[in-house]
Design an enzyme around this catalytic site. Structure first.
Site, PDB file in Angstrom:
ATOM      1  N   HIS A 161      -9.252   4.071  -1.891  1.00  0.00           N
ATOM      2  CA  HIS A 161      -7.887   3.572  -1.725  1.00  0.00           C
ATOM      3  C   HIS A 161      -7.511   2.644  -2.876  1.00  0.00           C
ATOM      4  CE1 HIS A 161      -4.251   2.171   0.044  1.00  0.00           C
ATOM      5  NE2 HIS A 161      -4.722   1.292   0.895  1.00  0.00           N
TER       6      HIS A 161
ATOM      7  N   LYS B 295     -10.236   7.074   3.335  1.00  0.00           N
ATOM      8  CA  LYS B 295     -11.572   6.590   3.697  1.00  0.00           C
ATOM      9  C   LYS B 295     -12.650   7.141   2.768  1.00  0.00           C
ATOM     10  CE  LYS B 295     -14.796   4.606   5.819  1.00  0.00           C
ATOM     11  NZ  LYS B 295     -15.489   4.644   4.541  1.00  0.00           N
TER      12      LYS B 295
ATOM     13  N   CYS C 167       0.830  -1.212   0.000  1.00  0.00           N
ATOM     14  CA  CYS C 167       0.000   0.000   0.000  1.00  0.00           C
ATOM     15  C   CYS C 167       0.861   1.256   0.000  1.00  0.00           C
ATOM     16  CB  CYS C 167      -0.945   0.022   1.195  1.00  0.00           C
ATOM     17  SG  CYS C 167      -2.036  -1.396   1.220  1.00  0.00           S
TER      18      CYS C 167
END
Lengths: 381, 133, 348
Positions: free
Chosen positions: A329, A325, A81
């Site tokens: 993502h 959020k 990520c």
């Protein structure tokens, strides 16, 4: 010699059924190139899962040709990520070294081509397959281990844990690129189903499709002051990939080290920071980042945010464009969305969410459970 | 995503018996076994079998499982502090999900983790359950 | 039969899965009468259990009681009719997972419900002949029964492991004598590739169960000169609650001698695991210098009968591992729907 952010490009984040991974990367890249008025000499492509989700690798080369730049050197960078921040770090060093003058860094991820189970399985490749993935842990559940321990150790309520998700959504409303542009309440978060207890669905950033791109250039080629944002530091650090092996399960050593190095490299005081982009894939990641870096005291991050700290009118402000959020993502793109969003703030282009007189912004892009952290410090010139 | 057969086989002893490594220089034990001690960088490490009893440090309940775990969901995973101070991750079994508590005493036994369909290999490893006695 | 050198039980351990379903619940699911059911309830393995994992835990308990390093054990035999792989030995999986010596014998035995005691005989023979010092024999099964069939009311699950060594002060009981008796009697079978067994109804009783157990036990009594009154306990194969009590009555063993090892009312018929489990339960209750009769029955058909005599070491070793009664106490009742899910009768 400080690399300069010469332009950015973003796609809308969400389920982009009609666009492929390549389409998304192309869209963001062309926008970044156009806005910079520069032609890149090298391409760095950030992506985590295309090999598994699209059965497509060799992304740098794939994109360069589509951009009409056949022949350019191109690489793909992967750090789960934190891929976006890692790609930015690589490009930063390319410019900083003086070997290149103009680099395109583009991050893209396409997560709606596969089933939830396939995506869940692919996300787990961020962890040690043999000694974490084997046991059936999902990526959310690993973060949930930290989430539960944090609540227990610091006596933090479920309501307080939800607060960062609420803050991000509050800010995401005014981000035209965001996936979910709506307010959520603490009650709605806590009434949403568990994905991996104690993490609720609305505490987890949504999987999504999207791309973001940044043009980095050397001061040599961008003498004009219209290129307003410089990169004061780009650092990275890692920790053991197996979360259970951490000395302290509630300290992100990677964030601590990368931030300390960024502060010393940039010579910027913590008090100068106007904007912090936190990697709120899960609220706990945001809290542990703020605490591991000593931006706030241990055990206080969730409680502070629950008490309205870090809002747009506060200094620093957190997740000014909605964070992971609300914006969404798309893994490989996230780190570059953070840079692009800070760029909007520092160039006074953040619209309704413009933070007054924003000069310094810091992005934390986190891979794994605080396993890899990249820190980028941007400043208005 | 199925493991290849040799890949499963390479790890089965370590997973079923909890084989870690002990640094002969600084004494630290790590799981799984390593070639270089992460604490003192020594390359003198020996294999040790870890205790199969410990306490639960934290846990989560997986409701959206990775592929091949669908059959068992929802299930619990946890970090267990073994008696010798080494932490490991494992699934919890033979326990009502609502009865799981941080600090509970657990013991490790071999259980099935998943099957590669009806015809493929069955994957086993240690799971932890409330200590029986 | 008697081995060349005297053989004893060095360690033993049982295992019963924690889930239970009441026969009444099964009867309700099929809209059948809830009176006159063959057992009260039966043990059901969790979705992550099979004969390997059950054998592993029984063996772990047996090793704890044997008080030896597992790498001294040189044989892992499993008697079962529900091994996880049709081809691929459970025994070798136990060697690796328990840390037995790689220079081991490892195999499965199949003889319906007497496969466990068949494994006993082989382990005893290898130790008795002096070929091996320590050999482990396990009886373990997840009994199969077609949904709705009368077998579904009794098909339980369980495992028990026994480590045999030469008789010594460390053994908890020694083998006095054994008899095996078989004939081709088709009372119950499962064809290759079939999921559930077939049985011949009432034919499984008199010509199969009763004839073979009575033959093996009478032979044992004749050849040893022992009388039923010389035994403190008797463990008979237990396909239900009634048969073991009835065969005891026919052979002259009172219900008091049978009940300590009678587990089927609480866990059902664990096929090859039930007699070894019954023997474990008896050992956990027995005192030194008591004689135990063990008589298994396997369809197809045959019976192994043994006479064991307990020794002093039993007192101390009893408490070194969880007991059968610990496993009996640890139980969680499940509904027929959960049972169907755990047994893969409904698949998501």
């Amino acid at each position: 010699m400080k690399p300069i952010v010469a332009g950015v490009g973003m796609t809308k984040v969400g389920e982009q059924w009609s666009k492929s991974l390549k389409d998304l990367a192309l869209e963001a890249s062309l926008e970044a190139i156009d806005s910079s008025n520069l032609i890149p000499e090298v391409v760095v492509f950030s992506n985590m899962m295309s090999g598994r989700l699209q059965a497509q690798d060799h992304l740098g080369t794939l994109l360069v040709d589509e951009l009409g730049l056949r022949g350019l050197p191109a690489v793909r960078v992967e750090a789960a990520c934190a891929s976006g921040g890692a790609a930015f770090h690589v490009a930063y060093n390319m410019i900083k070294s003086g070997l290149y003058n103009i680099a395109l860094v583009v991050g893209a991820e396409k997560m709606s081509d596969t089933s939830t189970e396939q995506t869940t399985t692919a996300l787990m490749t961020a962890e040690d397959r043999e000694y974490t993935g084997f046991y059936g842990a999902s990526f959310v559940s690993l973060n949930a281990l930290a989430h539960r321990l944090y609540m227990e150790r610091f006596n933090v309520s479920e309501e307080e844990m939800a607060s960062l998700a609420v803050l991000s959504h509050e800010n995401g409303i005014n981000n035209p690129f965001a996936m979910y542009r709506k307010k959520i309440s603490i009650k709605e978060v806590l009434e949403s189903p568990y994905v991996a207890d104690p993490i609720h669905l609305l505490e987890a950033a949504p999987t999504s499709d999207g791309a973001a791109a940044v043009i980095l250039a050397s001061e040599e080629v961008v003498k004009s002051k219209s290129y307003a944002v410089s990169v004061e530091a780009s650092t990275m650090a890692t920790d053991t990939i197996r979360y259970y092996e951490r000395e302290d399960l509630l300290t992100f050593e990677s964030a601590k080290k990368a931030f300390a190095n960024a502060i010393s490299a940039s010579k910027i005081e913590k008090t100068q920071i106007d904007i912090i982009e936190l990697h709120d894939a899960f609220t706990i990641v945001g809290y542990l980042t703020l605490e591991s870096t000593n931006i706030v005291e241990r055990g206080k991050a969730a409680k502070l945010i629950a008490n309205n700290k870090f809002s747009l009118s506060d200094k620093p402000s957190v997740n000014t464009m909605g964070g992971l959020k609300s914006r969404g993502h798309p893994i490989g793109a996230t780190g570059l969305f953070q840079i692009a969003e800070i760029y909007l703030q520092l160039t006074n282009n953040a619209g309704k969410n413009q933070v007054d007189n924003a000069k310094v912004g810091v992005a934390f892009n986190v891979g794994g459970v605080g396993t890899t952290t990249s820190v980028s410090v941007l400043k208005r010139r | 995503m199925s493991e290849s057969v040799p890949r499963y086989w390479r790890e089965n002893k370590v997973r079923e018996r909890l084989i870690g490594s002990k640094c002969e220089n600084c004494g630290k034990i790590t799981f799984p076994p390593r070639k270089v001690c992460p604490y003192c960088k020594s390359k003198k490490l020996t294999e040790v079998e870890l205790p199969k009893e410990g306490k639960l440090l934290s846990y989560s309940i997986v409701r959206k499982p990775p592929a091949e775990f669908e059959k068992y969901a929802p299930y619990a995973i946890g970090i267990i502090a073994l008696e010798n101070g080494v932490n490991i991750i494992s699934q919890l079994t033979d326990v009502d999900l609502k009865d799981i508590k941080i600090g509970m005493a657990l013991e490790g036994i071999v259980r099935k983790y998943r099957e590669e369909g009806e015809e493929g290999l069955i994957h086993y490893g240690i799971k932890f359950r409330p200590k029986l006695k | 039969m008697k081995p060349l050198r005297e053989v004893g039980i060095l360690g033993f351990g049982g295992y019963i899965p924690m889930y239970r379903i009441k026969d009444e619940e099964i009867a309700c699911a099929w809209n059948a009468p809830t009176s006159g059911l063959p057992v009260v309830e039966k043990a059901v393995p969790g979705p992550d259990e099979d004969v390997f994992t059950m054998s592993y835990e029984a063996a772990k308990n047996a090793i704890a009681r044997a008080k030896i390093s597992p790498n001294l054990i040189r044989a892992a035999f499993v008697g079962t009719e529900s091994k996880p792989y049709a081809v691929k030995p459970t025994g070798s999986m136990l060697v690796t997972s328990l840390g037995l010596d790689n220079r081991s014998l490892a195999a499965e035995y199949e003889f319906a419900c007497k496969a466990g005691t068949e494994a006993f005989q082989s382990a005893i023979a290898l130790v008795g002949s002096g070929m091996l010092e320590y050999a482990m024999a396990i009886g373990a099964d997840i009994a199969q029964g077609r949904p709705g069939d009368e077998l579904e009311f009794t098909s339980g699950a369980g495992a028990a492991a026994f480590i045999f060594s030469k008789k010594s002060e460390e053994t908890v009981a020694f083998l006095e004598y054994s008899v095996s008796y078989v004939s081709d009697t088709p009372d119950f079978w499962r064809r290759q590739g079939q999921k559930y067994p077939q049985h011949a109804g009432r034919f499984t009783g008199e010509p199969a169960y009763f004839n073979h157990i009575i033959s093996s036990v009478r032979t044992l009594l004749e050849e040893t000169g022992l009388k039923p009154s010389d035994f403190s306990y008797a463990v008979f194969h237990q396909p239900n609650t009634k048969f073991p009590l009835r065969v005891g009555e026919l052979l002259g063993f009172s219900p008091e001698k049978i009940k300590p090892g009678l587990l089927s009312p609480m866990i059902g018929n664990a096929y090859a695991g039930i007699v070894p489990l019954g023997l474990s339960a008896v050992l956990e209750n027995a005192k030194p210098n008591e004689r135990i009769l063990v008589a298994s029955f396997g369809s197809g058909a045959g019976s192994d009968a043994f006479s064991f005599v307990t020794q002093e070491a039993l007192e101390e070793k009893k408490n070194l591992a969880p007991s059968v009664s610990d496993y009996l106490r640890r139980k969680k009742y499940i509904t027929y729907a959960t049972y169907a899910l755990y047994k893969n009768k409904i698949v998501r």
